[in-house]
Design a protein around this motif. Sequence first.
Motif, short mmCIF file in Angstrom:
data_model
loop_
_atom_site.label_atom_id
_atom_site.label_comp_id
_atom_site.label_asym_id
_atom_site.label_seq_id
_atom_site.Cartn_x
_atom_site.Cartn_y
_atom_site.Cartn_z
N MET A 1 13.48 35.67 24.93
CA MET A 1 13.40 34.74 26.03
C MET A 1 13.02 33.36 25.48
O MET A 1 12.06 33.24 24.73
N ARG A 2 13.80 32.36 25.84
CA ARG A 2 13.48 30.99 25.44
C ARG A 2 12.57 30.37 26.49
O ARG A 2 12.53 30.83 27.63
N ASN A 3 11.87 29.31 26.09
CA ASN A 3 11.05 28.60 27.07
C ASN A 3 10.89 27.14 26.64
O ASN A 3 11.15 26.79 25.50
N ASP A 4 10.47 26.33 27.60
CA ASP A 4 10.30 24.90 27.37
C ASP A 4 8.84 24.48 27.30
O ASP A 4 8.52 23.30 27.49
N VAL A 5 7.96 25.43 27.03
CA VAL A 5 6.52 25.14 27.06
C VAL A 5 6.15 24.06 26.05
O VAL A 5 5.45 23.11 26.39
N ARG A 6 6.63 24.17 24.83
CA ARG A 6 6.27 23.18 23.80
C ARG A 6 6.68 21.77 24.22
O ARG A 6 5.90 20.83 24.13
N GLY A 7 7.90 21.61 24.66
CA GLY A 7 8.37 20.30 25.07
C GLY A 7 7.59 19.72 26.24
O GLY A 7 7.24 18.54 26.25
N LEU A 8 7.30 20.57 27.22
CA LEU A 8 6.52 20.11 28.38
C LEU A 8 5.10 19.73 27.96
O LEU A 8 4.56 18.73 28.42
N ARG A 9 4.52 20.54 27.08
CA ARG A 9 3.15 20.27 26.61
C ARG A 9 3.11 18.95 25.84
O ARG A 9 2.25 18.11 26.08
N LYS A 10 4.07 18.77 24.95
CA LYS A 10 4.09 17.54 24.16
C LYS A 10 4.34 16.31 25.04
O LYS A 10 3.77 15.25 24.81
N LYS A 12 3.33 15.90 27.97
CA LYS A 12 2.06 15.60 28.64
C LYS A 12 1.00 15.09 27.66
O LYS A 12 -0.06 14.62 28.08
N GLY A 13 1.28 15.21 26.37
CA GLY A 13 0.35 14.73 25.36
C GLY A 13 -0.90 15.58 25.21
O GLY A 13 -1.97 15.05 24.91
N ILE A 14 -0.76 16.89 25.40
CA ILE A 14 -1.93 17.77 25.25
C ILE A 14 -1.69 18.76 24.12
O ILE A 14 -0.55 19.08 23.78
N LEU A 19 -4.18 23.18 26.52
CA LEU A 19 -3.40 23.95 27.48
C LEU A 19 -3.99 25.35 27.64
O LEU A 19 -4.14 25.84 28.76
N GLY A 20 -4.35 25.96 26.54
CA GLY A 20 -4.98 27.27 26.60
C GLY A 20 -6.25 27.26 27.43
O GLY A 20 -6.49 28.15 28.25
N ARG A 21 -7.06 26.24 27.22
CA ARG A 21 -8.31 26.10 27.98
C ARG A 21 -8.03 26.00 29.48
O ARG A 21 -8.69 26.63 30.29
N GLU A 22 -7.03 25.19 29.84
CA GLU A 22 -6.66 25.02 31.25
C GLU A 22 -6.19 26.33 31.88
O GLU A 22 -6.42 26.56 33.06
N GLY A 24 -6.94 29.45 30.64
CA GLY A 24 -7.85 30.57 30.39
C GLY A 24 -7.36 31.54 29.33
O GLY A 24 -7.67 32.73 29.37
N VAL A 25 -6.57 31.02 28.37
CA VAL A 25 -6.10 31.83 27.25
C VAL A 25 -6.38 31.09 25.95
O VAL A 25 -6.76 29.93 25.95
N SER A 26 -6.16 31.76 24.84
CA SER A 26 -6.43 31.15 23.53
C SER A 26 -5.29 30.23 23.09
O SER A 26 -4.16 30.32 23.59
N ARG A 27 -5.61 29.39 22.13
CA ARG A 27 -4.59 28.54 21.51
C ARG A 27 -3.52 29.42 20.87
O ARG A 27 -2.32 29.11 20.92
N GLN A 28 -3.94 30.54 20.30
CA GLN A 28 -2.99 31.45 19.65
C GLN A 28 -2.00 32.02 20.65
O GLN A 28 -0.82 32.21 20.32
N THR A 29 -2.45 32.28 21.87
CA THR A 29 -1.54 32.77 22.90
C THR A 29 -0.50 31.72 23.24
O THR A 29 0.69 32.02 23.34
N ILE A 30 -0.94 30.48 23.39
CA ILE A 30 0.00 29.39 23.69
C ILE A 30 1.01 29.25 22.55
O ILE A 30 2.21 29.11 22.77
#
Length: 63
Positions: A1-10, A12-14, A19-22, A24-30
């Motif tokens: 499954m593809r996703n656009d999470v990286r592009g959306l996160r970048k 937003k400049g976060i 993002l993980g903190r927001e 409730g998951v770890s950076r590794q999960t993101i």
Amino acid sequence: MRNDVRGLRKAKGISQEQLGRELGVSRQTINAVEQGRYTPSLPLAIGIAQFFGRTVEEIFHVD
């Protein structure tokens, strides 16, 4: 499954950590979601979509 999470996160400049903190998951999960190594649970996918103001279908794409 593809996703656009990286592009959306970048756009937003976060960091993965922020993002993980927001969500409730770890950076590794993101990182794993962004790399396509982990398919998020439905609650996490919905949380990601709500955070970015998008629908789940706009962010996650079945190959």
